[in-house]
Design a protein around this motif. Structure first.
Motif, mmCIF file in Angstrom:
data_model
loop_
_atom_site.group_PDB
_atom_site.id
_atom_site.type_symbol
_atom_site.label_atom_id
_atom_site.label_comp_id
_atom_site.label_asym_id
_atom_site.label_seq_id
_atom_site.Cartn_x
_atom_site.Cartn_y
_atom_site.Cartn_z
ATOM 1 N N HIS A 3 -5.252 10.824 -49.430
ATOM 2 C CA HIS A 3 -6.434 10.239 -48.785
ATOM 3 C C HIS A 3 -7.490 11.313 -48.533
ATOM 4 C CE1 HIS A 3 -8.836 7.548 -46.362
ATOM 5 N NE2 HIS A 3 -8.854 8.456 -45.408
ATOM 6 N N ALA A 4 -7.069 12.477 -48.041
ATOM 7 C CA ALA A 4 -8.005 13.579 -47.787
ATOM 8 C C ALA A 4 -8.654 14.038 -49.093
ATOM 9 C CB ALA A 4 -7.296 14.734 -47.102
ATOM 10 N N ALA A 5 -7.850 14.123 -50.147
ATOM 11 C CA ALA A 5 -8.392 14.542 -51.435
ATOM 12 C C ALA A 5 -9.385 13.503 -51.963
ATOM 13 C CB ALA A 5 -7.258 14.743 -52.433
ATOM 14 N N GLN A 6 -9.053 12.251 -51.800
ATOM 15 C CA GLN A 6 -9.951 11.184 -52.252
ATOM 16 C C GLN A 6 -11.260 11.235 -51.468
ATOM 17 O OE1 GLN A 6 -9.254 9.205 -54.862
ATOM 18 N NE2 GLN A 6 -11.337 8.505 -54.725
ATOM 19 N N GLN A 7 -11.165 11.484 -50.161
ATOM 20 C CA GLN A 7 -12.372 11.593 -49.345
ATOM 21 C C GLN A 7 -13.227 12.783 -49.773
ATOM 22 O OE1 GLN A 7 -13.574 9.482 -46.967
ATOM 23 N NE2 GLN A 7 -11.933 8.158 -47.687
ATOM 24 N N ALA A 8 -12.570 13.878 -50.183
ATOM 25 C CA ALA A 8 -13.314 15.055 -50.627
ATOM 26 C C ALA A 8 -14.032 14.784 -51.936
ATOM 27 C CB ALA A 8 -12.373 16.245 -50.782
ATOM 28 N N LEU A 9 -13.383 14.029 -52.831
ATOM 29 C CA LEU A 9 -13.987 13.750 -54.127
ATOM 30 C C LEU A 9 -14.960 12.581 -54.079
ATOM 31 C CD1 LEU A 9 -10.918 14.261 -56.461
ATOM 32 C CD2 LEU A 9 -12.840 15.812 -56.079
ATOM 33 N N ASP A 10 -14.683 11.617 -53.247
ATOM 34 C CA ASP A 10 -15.550 10.447 -53.098
ATOM 35 C C ASP A 10 -15.842 10.251 -51.618
ATOM 36 O OD1 ASP A 10 -15.502 9.817 -55.846
ATOM 37 O OD2 ASP A 10 -13.579 8.808 -55.598
ATOM 38 N N PRO A 11 -16.773 11.022 -51.078
ATOM 39 C CA PRO A 11 -17.026 10.955 -49.640
ATOM 40 C C PRO A 11 -17.532 9.576 -49.215
ATOM 41 C CG PRO A 11 -18.697 12.283 -50.739
ATOM 42 C CD PRO A 11 -17.682 11.909 -51.766
ATOM 43 N N PRO A 12 -17.272 9.210 -47.962
ATOM 44 C CA PRO A 12 -17.733 7.911 -47.481
ATOM 45 C C PRO A 12 -19.266 7.876 -47.446
ATOM 46 C CG PRO A 12 -16.877 9.228 -45.669
ATOM 47 C CD PRO A 12 -16.605 9.977 -46.924
ATOM 48 N N PRO A 13 -19.836 6.703 -47.547
ATOM 49 C CA PRO A 13 -21.294 6.608 -47.529
ATOM 50 C C PRO A 13 -21.856 7.144 -46.214
ATOM 51 C CG PRO A 13 -20.284 4.417 -47.453
ATOM 52 C CD PRO A 13 -19.191 5.415 -47.637
ATOM 53 N N ALA A 14 -22.899 7.923 -46.328
ATOM 54 C CA ALA A 14 -23.549 8.485 -45.146
ATOM 55 C C ALA A 14 -24.796 7.662 -44.838
ATOM 56 C CB ALA A 14 -23.923 9.937 -45.407
ATOM 57 N N SER A 15 -25.208 7.688 -43.599
ATOM 58 C CA SER A 15 -26.390 6.938 -43.226
ATOM 59 C C SER A 15 -27.655 7.650 -43.709
ATOM 60 C CB SER A 15 -26.433 6.732 -41.713
ATOM 61 O OG SER A 15 -26.411 7.998 -41.058
ATOM 62 N N ALA A 30 -28.092 13.295 -47.330
ATOM 63 C CA ALA A 30 -26.713 13.758 -47.145
ATOM 64 C C ALA A 30 -25.783 13.038 -48.113
ATOM 65 C CB ALA A 30 -26.259 13.528 -45.703
ATOM 66 N N GLN A 31 -26.035 11.766 -48.329
ATOM 67 C CA GLN A 31 -25.220 10.993 -49.263
ATOM 68 C C GLN A 31 -25.387 11.519 -50.682
ATOM 69 O OE1 GLN A 31 -26.017 6.812 -49.128
ATOM 70 N NE2 GLN A 31 -24.282 6.287 -50.417
ATOM 71 N N ALA A 32 -26.602 11.799 -51.066
ATOM 72 C CA ALA A 32 -26.864 12.338 -52.400
ATOM 73 C C ALA A 32 -26.199 13.702 -52.565
ATOM 74 C CB ALA A 32 -28.363 12.439 -52.640
ATOM 75 N N TRP A 33 -26.331 14.545 -51.552
ATOM 76 C CA TRP A 33 -25.733 15.884 -51.619
ATOM 77 C C TRP A 33 -24.207 15.787 -51.709
ATOM 78 C CZ3 TRP A 33 -27.072 20.356 -53.161
ATOM 79 C CH2 TRP A 33 -26.274 21.454 -52.888
ATOM 80 N N ALA A 34 -23.612 14.888 -50.946
ATOM 81 C CA ALA A 34 -22.155 14.714 -50.998
ATOM 82 C C ALA A 34 -21.715 14.245 -52.376
ATOM 83 C CB ALA A 34 -21.714 13.726 -49.927
ATOM 84 N N ALA A 59 -18.596 28.496 -55.757
ATOM 85 C CA ALA A 59 -19.154 29.394 -54.734
ATOM 86 C C ALA A 59 -20.575 29.017 -54.358
ATOM 87 C CB ALA A 59 -19.102 30.840 -55.219
ATOM 88 N N THR A 60 -21.303 28.456 -55.274
ATOM 89 C CA THR A 60 -22.698 28.118 -54.987
ATOM 90 C C THR A 60 -22.866 26.694 -54.479
ATOM 91 O OG1 THR A 60 -23.057 27.419 -57.265
ATOM 92 C CG2 THR A 60 -23.553 29.733 -56.723
ATOM 93 N N VAL A 61 -21.799 25.957 -54.424
ATOM 94 C CA VAL A 61 -21.888 24.573 -53.948
ATOM 95 C C VAL A 61 -21.676 24.583 -52.442
ATOM 96 C CG1 VAL A 61 -20.939 22.241 -54.086
ATOM 97 C CG2 VAL A 61 -21.017 23.670 -56.119
ATOM 98 N N GLY A 62 -22.734 24.382 -51.726
ATOM 99 C CA GLY A 62 -22.661 24.382 -50.261
ATOM 100 C C GLY A 62 -23.368 23.168 -49.727
ATOM 101 N N SER A 63 -24.220 23.402 -48.768
ATOM 102 C CA SER A 63 -25.028 22.338 -48.191
ATOM 103 C C SER A 63 -26.484 22.636 -48.471
ATOM 104 C CB SER A 63 -24.813 22.272 -46.670
ATOM 105 O OG SER A 63 -23.464 22.020 -46.396
ATOM 106 N N PRO A 64 -27.307 21.629 -48.547
ATOM 107 C CA PRO A 64 -28.708 21.882 -48.805
ATOM 108 C C PRO A 64 -29.304 22.742 -47.698
ATOM 109 C CG PRO A 64 -28.344 19.570 -48.232
ATOM 110 C CD PRO A 64 -27.012 20.230 -48.346
#
Length: 171
Positions: A78-90, A94-98, A160-165
């Protein structure tokens, strides 16, 4: 009186099987409670009370380990699935970045050589230990460790370069 006579031996065996004090205690409690509820389950002609109790505790301990392992695997998956397919963000950004981050992780995993990807999948999605992976795949333990280390290093370098905007050093 039965617990006083046989409880320690039952607990020691359950502890060896479960490698966990709490699970061992649960196995012993379930076995003795089951016997208390249905004492006719023991047939004197088929062995000693001690042997029967040890067998009962053994089965309970194995069942608890299997249940615990299955639960851990579900949580890891479940954790791995959440990491690969994150839940929709409001927040659409943030949703696009995820989504971008999840795609980069999938791409990085796809670039790994099959043996490395397989070892990681068994460990992180299957919940197996390195020793269990070696047994499942028929590969020496040292080879499994090397594959996982190399895979993690490659993923770390690739991601390494994949972080947050907005973070420095990220694309």
């Amino acid at each position: 009186m039965l617990y006083q006579r046989h409880g320690t031996a039952c607990f020691q065996m359950a502890r060896r099987i479960t490698a966990n004090q709490t699970l061992a205690e649960d196995a012993v409690q379930e076995a003795f409670t089951g016997f208390w509820r249905d004492p006719a389950a023991y047939t004197p002609g088929q062995g000693t009370v001690r042997g029967w109790l040890l067998g009962l505790v053994h089965h309970k301990a194995v069942d608890l380990v299997r249940r615990e392992t299955a639960q851990q695997r579900r949580q890891v998956a479940h954790a791995a699935q959440q990491a690969l397919d994150p839940p929709p963000a409001s927040d659409p950004a943030a949703q696009a970045w995820a989504g971008i981050r999840a795609e980069k992780v999938r791409d990085a995993l796809a670039e790994l050589p099959e043996p490395q990807r397989h070892a990681l999948a068994l460990a992180y999605f299957g919940g197996y230990t390195q020793r269990e992976i070696a047994q499942l795949t028929g590969v020496p333990l040292g080879t499994v460790k090397t594959r996982m280390f190399a895979a993690m290093r490659r993923l770390q370098q690739r991601l390494a370069t994949v972080g947050s905007p907005g973070r420095e050093g990220t694309w």
